[in-house]
Design a protein around this motif. Structure first.
Motif, PDB file in Angstrom:
ATOM      1  N   TYR A 253      12.565  30.984  41.443  1.00 34.68           N
ATOM      2  CA  TYR A 253      13.580  32.002  41.155  1.00 34.68           C
ATOM      3  C   TYR A 253      14.084  31.859  39.726  1.00 34.68           C
ATOM      4  N   SER A 254      14.392  32.995  39.117  1.00 33.79           N
ATOM      5  CA  SER A 254      14.787  32.993  37.706  1.00 33.79           C
ATOM      6  C   SER A 254      16.199  32.465  37.504  1.00 33.79           C
ATOM      7  N   SER A 255      17.005  32.486  38.551  1.00 36.56           N
ATOM      8  CA  SER A 255      18.367  31.975  38.443  1.00 36.56           C
ATOM      9  C   SER A 255      18.857  31.540  39.818  1.00 36.56           C
ATOM     10  N   PRO A 256      19.814  30.590  39.871  1.00 36.47           N
ATOM     11  CA  PRO A 256      20.388  30.174  41.152  1.00 36.47           C
ATOM     12  C   PRO A 256      21.025  31.333  41.913  1.00 36.47           C
ATOM     13  N   GLN A 257      21.572  32.318  41.190  1.00 37.65           N
ATOM     14  CA  GLN A 257      22.209  33.455  41.848  1.00 37.65           C
ATOM     15  C   GLN A 257      21.183  34.309  42.589  1.00 37.65           C
ATOM     16  N   HIS A 258      20.047  34.568  41.949  1.00 40.88           N
ATOM     17  CA  HIS A 258      18.983  35.331  42.608  1.00 40.88           C
ATOM     18  C   HIS A 258      18.485  34.595  43.854  1.00 40.88           C
ATOM     19  N   PHE A 259      18.346  33.278  43.721  1.00 37.02           N
ATOM     20  CA  PHE A 259      17.916  32.461  44.861  1.00 37.02           C
ATOM     21  C   PHE A 259      18.930  32.525  45.996  1.00 37.02           C
ATOM     22  N   SER A 260      20.212  32.373  45.642  1.00 38.56           N
ATOM     23  CA  SER A 260      21.267  32.393  46.648  1.00 38.56           C
ATOM     24  C   SER A 260      21.312  33.729  47.389  1.00 38.56           C
ATOM     25  N   ASN A 261      21.169  34.824  46.654  1.00 37.98           N
ATOM     26  CA  ASN A 261      21.193  36.156  47.273  1.00 37.98           C
ATOM     27  C   ASN A 261      20.012  36.333  48.236  1.00 37.98           C
ATOM     28  N   ALA A 262      18.827  35.880  47.809  1.00 37.88           N
ATOM     29  CA  ALA A 262      17.640  36.020  48.649  1.00 37.88           C
ATOM     30  C   ALA A 262      17.754  35.159  49.900  1.00 37.88           C
ATOM     31  N   PHE A 263      18.254  33.945  49.749  1.00 36.40           N
ATOM     32  CA  PHE A 263      18.393  33.028  50.879  1.00 36.40           C
ATOM     33  C   PHE A 263      19.395  33.569  51.899  1.00 36.40           C
ATOM     34  N   LYS A 264      20.509  34.078  51.397  1.00 38.26           N
ATOM     35  CA  LYS A 264      21.531  34.610  52.296  1.00 38.26           C
ATOM     36  C   LYS A 264      21.036  35.852  53.026  1.00 38.26           C
ATOM     37  N   LYS A 265      20.279  36.687  52.337  1.00 43.80           N
ATOM     38  CA  LYS A 265      19.727  37.882  52.972  1.00 43.80           C
ATOM     39  C   LYS A 265      18.727  37.504  54.063  1.00 43.80           C
ATOM     40  N   GLU A 266      17.964  36.434  53.833  1.00 41.91           N
ATOM     41  CA  GLU A 266      16.944  36.002  54.796  1.00 41.91           C
ATOM     42  C   GLU A 266      17.557  35.312  56.012  1.00 41.91           C
ATOM     43  N   PHE A 267      18.528  34.406  55.774  1.00 39.58           N
ATOM     44  CA  PHE A 267      19.017  33.554  56.848  1.00 39.58           C
ATOM     45  C   PHE A 267      20.470  33.790  57.250  1.00 39.58           C
ATOM     46  N   GLY A 268      21.163  34.624  56.487  1.00 40.45           N
ATOM     47  CA  GLY A 268      22.542  34.929  56.862  1.00 40.45           C
ATOM     48  C   GLY A 268      23.567  33.929  56.387  1.00 40.45           C
ATOM     49  N   ILE A 269      23.147  32.910  55.642  1.00 41.17           N
ATOM     50  CA  ILE A 269      24.056  31.909  55.092  1.00 41.17           C
ATOM     51  C   ILE A 269      23.603  31.583  53.670  1.00 41.17           C
ATOM     52  N   SER A 270      24.522  31.076  52.860  1.00 40.66           N
ATOM     53  CA  SER A 270      24.170  30.724  51.487  1.00 40.66           C
ATOM     54  C   SER A 270      23.569  29.320  51.458  1.00 40.66           C
ATOM     55  N   PRO A 271      22.797  28.998  50.422  1.00 36.03           N
ATOM     56  CA  PRO A 271      22.241  27.642  50.309  1.00 36.03           C
ATOM     57  C   PRO A 271      23.321  26.563  50.299  1.00 36.03           C
ATOM     58  N   ASN A 272      24.408  26.809  49.614  1.00 32.23           N
ATOM     59  CA  ASN A 272      25.477  25.810  49.553  1.00 32.23           C
ATOM     60  C   ASN A 272      26.080  25.532  50.919  1.00 32.23           C
ATOM     61  N   CYS A 273      26.061  26.542  51.786  1.00 36.55           N
ATOM     62  CA  CYS A 273      26.615  26.375  53.124  1.00 36.55           C
ATOM     63  C   CYS A 273      25.804  25.364  53.933  1.00 36.55           C
ATOM     64  N   VAL A 274      24.517  25.261  53.617  1.00 34.41           N
ATOM     65  CA  VAL A 274      23.665  24.290  54.307  1.00 34.41           C
ATOM     66  C   VAL A 274      24.189  22.881  54.078  1.00 34.41           C
ATOM     67  N   ARG A 275      24.656  22.629  52.862  1.00 39.42           N
ATOM     68  CA  ARG A 275      25.133  21.291  52.507  1.00 39.42           C
ATOM     69  C   ARG A 275      26.611  21.081  52.849  1.00 39.42           C
ATOM     70  N   ASN A 276      27.380  22.144  52.712  1.00 36.65           N
ATOM     71  CA  ASN A 276      28.830  21.980  52.804  1.00 36.65           C
ATOM     72  C   ASN A 276      29.416  22.221  54.181  1.00 36.65           C
ATOM     73  N   ASN A 277      28.682  22.924  55.036  1.00 38.07           N
ATOM     74  CA  ASN A 277      29.236  23.272  56.344  1.00 38.07           C
ATOM     75  C   ASN A 277      28.156  23.199  57.417  1.00 38.07           C
ATOM     76  N   PRO A 278      27.824  22.004  57.866  1.00 38.08           N
ATOM     77  CA  PRO A 278      26.748  21.826  58.844  1.00 38.08           C
ATOM     78  C   PRO A 278      26.939  22.622  60.126  1.00 38.08           C
ATOM     79  N   ASP A 279      28.193  22.785  60.573  1.00 38.74           N
ATOM     80  CA  ASP A 279      28.429  23.537  61.811  1.00 38.74           C
ATOM     81  C   ASP A 279      27.982  24.986  61.667  1.00 38.74           C
ATOM     82  N   SER A 280      28.260  25.588  60.518  1.00 43.64           N
ATOM     83  CA  SER A 280      27.837  26.964  60.283  1.00 43.64           C
ATOM     84  C   SER A 280      26.319  27.068  60.239  1.00 43.64           C
ATOM     85  N   VAL A 281      25.685  26.041  59.670  1.00 42.87           N
ATOM     86  CA  VAL A 281      24.236  26.033  59.588  1.00 42.87           C
ATOM     87  C   VAL A 281      23.623  25.986  60.976  1.00 42.87           C
TER      88      VAL A 281
END
Length: 299
Positions: A253-281
Motif C-alpha cells: 500500500y502506498s500509505s498507512p491510510q490507504h491500507f487502513s481504509n482497505a482493511f476496515k472495508k474488508e474486515f469491519g475493523i481497523s488494523p490498530n483495533c487488532v492490537r489495541n482492542n482484542p475483544d473487538s477483534v
C-alpha cells in the motif's frame, strides 16, 4: 477420525518413475494437488490424467488401484477420504452435480465428479492452509477438521455448479500460463505488475489473461491481489509484533491510510483495533467469513 481420514503428503523422488498403490478400501476421495506434476492412472474408473499445480476433484471407488508417474522430483497433495455412509448423508443434500455423484455412490458405481480437474481457487487454498496448520487438540481438533472437510467438499462442489461451454481457457498450456501468472503475482504482491506487464511475462494476451483468470480462479487479477494482501496483513497483525504502518508498506500500500481504509472495508475493523482492542477483534472474527478459526483461537 472415525468416518473421515485426512492425509497431507509430500513425496520426494530421486528419479522419474512409476509407482503403484493398491488397497481394498471403499471411500469417497477428495484429491487436491498442492504442487508438482504427475501422470495419474485410476484403474477403477478406467481414466488417466496429466495433473500439475493446484488442482482438485472428487472420486469414488470400491477398492483402489492406481499408478502415479512423477514428472517432477516433488509432489505435494492433500487427501480427504469420507466413508460412504457419511458422504451420502452430506452429498444427497448438495447441489445438482453433487447429488448426481452421490447417486452413483449409493449404487456403488465407481465414478469421478468431473472429467475436468478444477483449479484450487482462493477460498479452497485458504481452507487447505487452515487444515494443514491446525493447532487444536483432542476433540476440538476433530470438530475443527470435520467442519473444514465439509467446507472443502462444498467449495469443490461449487466449482462444478455451472459448466461453461464457452470457456476462454481450453488448453492445458493456457491453464498453466495462468497458474504461472497467479504465482508471479504472489511473489510480487507488494509491487504487482500491470496487466500489460503480466501478460508479457507469462506469454498470454490481455483478454485471455483477464477473462481466463476470473474463469479459472473465481476472481479478477486485481481481486486476487486485494484478497492476498488482506490475508497477508491479517496474518502479520495477528502473528507478529510489526506496527501496522510497516505492514501497510510490506503488503504494497502506498500509505498507512490507504491500507487502513482497505482493511476496515474488508474486515469491519481497523488494523490498530487488532492490537489495541482484542475483544473487538474476537467479535469481528466471529462475524467475518474471511477470517479463520485458527486466528480466532490465537486471540
Amino acid at each position: 477420525m472415525d468416518d473421515i481420514q485426512i492425509s497431507h503428503n509430500i513425496i520426494d523422488y530421486h528419479s522419474f518413475e512409476t509407482t503403484k498403490f493398491a488397497d481394498d478400501t471403499n471411500f469417497v476421495r477428495l484429491h487436491i494437488g498442492l504442487g508438482g506434476s504427475y501422470d495419474f492412472n485410476f484403474k477403477q474408473i478406467n481414466r488417466s490424467f496429466l495433473l500439475s499445480g493446484y488442482h482438485n476433484n472428487i472420486m469414488y471407488s470400491d477398492g483402489l488401484d492406481i499408478e502415479v508417474h512423477n514428472n517432477t522430483k516433488r509432489i505435494e497433495t492433500l487427501g480427504i477420504n469420507f466413508s460412504t455412509n457419511t458422504f451420502i448423508e452430506i452429498g444427497q443434500n448438495g447441489n445438482e452435480p453433487l447429488k448426481r455423484f452421490t447417486d452413483k455412490v449409493i449404487n456403488r458405481k465407481n465414478c469421478i465428479l468431473s472429467d475436468e480437474w478444477k483449479t484450487n481457487n482462493f477460498k479452497i487454498r485458504q481452507v487447505l492452509r487452515e487444515i494443514i496448520d491446525c493447532t487444536y487438540n483432542d476433540q476440538l481438533r476433530n470438530l475443527f477438521l470435520l467442519s473444514k472437510s465439509i467446507e472443502l467438499l462444498v467449495l469443490q462442489a461449487e466449482l462444478h455448479e455451472h459448466q461453461n461451454s464457452n470457456k476462454t481457457i481450453k488448453s492445458g498450456r493456457d491453464k498453466q500460463k495462468l497458474i504461472e501468472a497467479r504465482e508471479f503475482l504472489s511473489y510480487r504482491i507488494d509491487n504487482p505488475p500491470t496487466i500489460v506487464e503480466l501478460s508479457k511475462q507469462v506469454g498470454v494476451n490481455e483478454y485471455k489473461l483477464k477473462k481466463g483468470f476470473k474463469e479459472l480462479f473465481g476472481t479478477t487479477v486485481f481481486g486476487y491481489i486485494h484478497k492476498t494482501r488482506m490475508f497477508m496483513a491479517k496474518q502479520l497483525l495477528l502473528e507478529t509484533g510489526k506496527p501496522s504502518k510497516e505492514i501497510a508498506y510490506e503488503t504494497g500500500y502506498s500509505s498507512p491510510q490507504h491500507f487502513s481504509n482497505a482493511f476496515k472495508k474488508e474486515f469491519g475493523i481497523s488494523p490498530n483495533c487488532v492490537r489495541n482492542n482484542p475483544d473487538s477483534v474476537t467479535k469481528a472474527l466471529k462475524n467475518s467469513s474471511n477470517l479463520d478459526f485458527n486466528q480466532m483461537k490465537k486471540l
